[in-house]
Design a protein around this motif. Sequence first.
Motif, PDB file in Angstrom:
ATOM      1  N   GLY A 187      12.772  15.979 -37.549  1.00  0.00           N
ATOM      2  CA  GLY A 187      13.386  15.935 -36.225  1.00  0.00           C
ATOM      3  C   GLY A 187      12.727  16.918 -35.284  1.00  0.00           C
ATOM      4  N   GLU A 188      13.412  17.269 -34.224  1.00  0.00           N
ATOM      5  CA  GLU A 188      12.847  18.155 -33.221  1.00  0.00           C
ATOM      6  C   GLU A 188      13.036  19.628 -33.551  1.00  0.00           C
ATOM      7  N   GLU A 209       6.978  27.285 -32.294  1.00  0.00           N
ATOM      8  CA  GLU A 209       7.470  25.943 -31.990  1.00  0.00           C
ATOM      9  C   GLU A 209       8.994  25.900 -31.830  1.00  0.00           C
ATOM     10  N   ASN A 210       9.667  27.053 -31.965  1.00  0.00           N
ATOM     11  CA  ASN A 210      11.132  27.130 -31.882  1.00  0.00           C
ATOM     12  C   ASN A 210      11.817  26.190 -32.870  1.00  0.00           C
ATOM     13  N   LYS A 211      11.345  26.238 -34.112  1.00  0.00           N
ATOM     14  CA  LYS A 211      11.913  25.414 -35.174  1.00  0.00           C
ATOM     15  C   LYS A 211      12.470  26.289 -36.286  1.00  0.00           C
ATOM     16  N   LYS A 212      13.413  25.757 -37.020  1.00  0.00           N
ATOM     17  CA  LYS A 212      13.988  26.416 -38.184  1.00  0.00           C
ATOM     18  C   LYS A 212      13.368  25.812 -39.440  1.00  0.00           C
TER      19      LYS A 212
END
Length: 90
Positions: free
Chosen positions: A29-30, A64-67
């Motif tokens: 996902g995003e 990327e501001n992702k977890k």
Amino acid sequence: MEIKKGTNSFYIGDSEEDSLGKITYTVSGEDFITADSTYVSDELRGQGIAKRLLNELVDWAREENKKIVPVCPYVKAQMEKNEEYHDVMA
């Protein structure tokens, strides 16, 4: 040793397919990255290569501001015991 970004991995070696060390992931996902596996060849074991690969993945996730969802047992253990990774752990 230089860490290179592959298609869905960070790796050390001549190519992604013939790497001496690799951490693989899947973009989910995003907002999420699933850390699938970590591999280090026998000749590089004990040199902190897996940790360096994990740090590359973590740095990229932050950019990327992702977890990160830690499916790989090594990634899961490192993320749980080191507070420096808690900000990116899903």
